[in-house]
Design a protein around this motif. Structure first.
Motif, PDB file in Angstrom:
ATOM      1  N   SER A 161      -2.332   4.769  -2.176  1.00  0.00           N
ATOM      2  CA  SER A 161      -2.669   3.329  -2.100  1.00  0.00           C
ATOM      3  C   SER A 161      -3.220   2.536  -3.155  1.00  0.00           C
ATOM      4  N   GLN A 162      -2.931   1.144  -3.173  1.00  0.00           N
ATOM      5  CA  GLN A 162      -3.581   0.554  -4.414  1.00  0.00           C
ATOM      6  C   GLN A 162      -3.477  -1.090  -3.913  1.00  0.00           C
ATOM      7  N   ASP A 163      -4.580  -1.530  -4.130  1.00  0.00           N
ATOM      8  CA  ASP A 163      -4.722  -3.179  -3.988  1.00  0.00           C
ATOM      9  C   ASP A 163      -4.055  -3.621  -2.530  1.00  0.00           C
ATOM     10  N   GLY A 164      -4.352  -2.737  -1.259  1.00  0.00           N
ATOM     11  CA  GLY A 164      -3.829  -3.057   0.130  1.00  0.00           C
ATOM     12  C   GLY A 164      -2.629  -2.838   0.253  1.00  0.00           C
ATOM     13  N   ASN A 165      -1.708  -2.139  -0.640  1.00  0.00           N
ATOM     14  CA  ASN A 165      -0.535  -1.488  -0.581  1.00  0.00           C
ATOM     15  C   ASN A 165      -0.704  -0.098  -0.363  1.00  0.00           C
TER      16      ASN A 165
ATOM     17  N   ASP B 294       3.119   0.854  -7.897  1.00  0.00           N
ATOM     18  CA  ASP B 294       2.846  -0.099  -8.570  1.00  0.00           C
ATOM     19  C   ASP B 294       3.896  -1.727  -8.481  1.00  0.00           C
TER      20      ASP B 294
END
Length: 111
Positions: free
Chosen positions: A9-13, A109
């Motif tokens: 996960s990254q930045d709410g995704n 990303d």
């Protein structure tokens, strides 16, 4: 057969990658991974099904429950790269009109 589940996960995704068979016995593994992401306030989840060879109604119900919870708070859940057998289940049940189904799994990303 076993089911392996990994998440990133990254930045709410988030991308959840499942490989193996998704059935009555293995579905709790996917359910736990999705529940963990829901607790983290993830807004968008893409479930990469490219490695899932079989999925029964229990597996579909896990995915539907996560979709419902995400939609309730304005999020989304997408299914990516389902194999022909899983794609057929989605079509026969009409769930291909409920889920957003992508042909390829995106990189984290890219979502």
């Amino acid at each position: 057969m076993e089911l392996n589940v990994s998440t990133a996960s990254q930045d709410g995704n988030a991308v959840v990658t499942a490989t193996g068979e998704l059935d009555l016995y293995t579905a709790p593994r996917l359910q736990a991974a999705l529940a963990g992401l829901l607790r983290e306030q993830i807004d968008r989840i893409v479930v990469d099904l490219s490695g899932v060879e079989f999925c029964d109604s229990t597996g579909m119900n896990v995915l539907l429950a996560a979709l419902k919870r995400l939609k309730e708070r304005g999020g989304s859940l997408e299914l990516a790269a389902p194999r022909p057998a899983v794609k057929r289940i989605l079509q026969v049940t009409g769930l291909d009109t409920v889920f957003t189904v992508c042909e390829a799994a995106p990189a984290l990303d890219a979502i």
